[in-house]
Structures are given as C-alpha cells and as structure tokens.
Enzyme design. Structure first.
Site: not given
Length: 155
Positions: A33, A35, A37-38
């Site tokens: 997804h 976000h 942190d990804h």
C-alpha cells in the site's frame, strides 16, 4: 533464480547492504500500500538497481559476440497511483532511467481500491482524473483480479 522484495521503506538500501542480496538481483518488487513506510525507499532503490545494470552492461561490453538483450526489466507491482508516484519521484529529483526498463503493474479490483473516505466521500485520488507524468523506460500496465479474487503474477 528470482529475487522478490516486498515493500521498500526508507532504509531498505542500507539494510540490503547487510545481506547477501545484490540490488541487481532483484527481479520483482511488491508494494502492499502507498504509505511512506512502504514506499519512501522505492525510487532510490530503482536508481541503485539502474547503476548496477549500467555497470554490468559496461563490464560485459565487447566480451560477448551475441548482441545484448538490452537493459534488464524490473517489475513493480502495487496499488493504483504507484506508476505516478515513481515517475514523480524520478522527475522531481532530476533523475533519469537510461539503463533499466521499469514495468509498473497496478493491481486493480482490490477491496481497498476506493481508498479511505475523505470529507464529502471522495474517492481515491489516484482513480480520478489527474495529470499523468510519463518517463522513458517506465511503462504501466494493469492487472485485474481473476474470478477467484486473486491476482496471478506469473502464468
């Protein structure tokens, strides 16, 4: 062999340095997804893989009699909007993709595709009309879920 990488947060390149995985060996990247942190490490990793591809091309130039198959292809799978996120990151950093083909496959038909409801019940901005940013050597395709409600990556 194939090397898959799931989610590329900030610091992924540093962590790869502690492993036996060479960035140039990564064939497919999966983003779960959008976000930070990804995805915040994705564009830097793409550029690092490109540098490794160029070094490999330079090292093998003149050593083989068969013509080169051209630059390697990196496949990146993820939600709608990933293609534009990558192209925007490349454009805003004044970077170029010259020694790597990047195929961004946006997975459509997912249960979270509409995204979180914003004020007024607006849909995911990546599914609405918005300006596209295109880059040479970066292509987009879409992969729809099948009848079993799964995405088939390799056939």
């Amino acid at each position: 062999g194939q090397t898959y990488l799931f989610d590329v947060g900030e610091g992924t390149q540093r962590q790869l340095g502690f492993t036996r995985i060479w960035p140039s060996s990564i064939n497919k990247i999966f983003i779960t997804h959008m976000h930070g942190d990804h995805v915040f490490g994705l564009v830097p990793l793409i550029l690092e893989i490109q540098v490794a591809a160029k070094l490999h091309l330079d090292a093998t130039r003149g050593r083989t009699k068969r013509p080169s198959d051209g630059p390697p292809t990196l496949e990146i799978y993820g939600p709608p909007g990933l293609y534009n996120y990558i192209n925007m990151g490349i454009a805003l950093t004044c970077s170029k993709i010259n020694y790597l083909n990047v195929e961004v496959i946006e997975l459509v038909g997912g249960r979270n595709e509409r995204g979180p409801k914003a004020q007024g019940g607006k849909r995911n901005i990546f599914l609405a009309h918005y300006p596209e940013i295109e880059m040479p050597r970066v292509r987009r395709s879409y992969l729809q879920r099948n009848e079993g409600q799964v995405w088939i990556i390799d056939k």
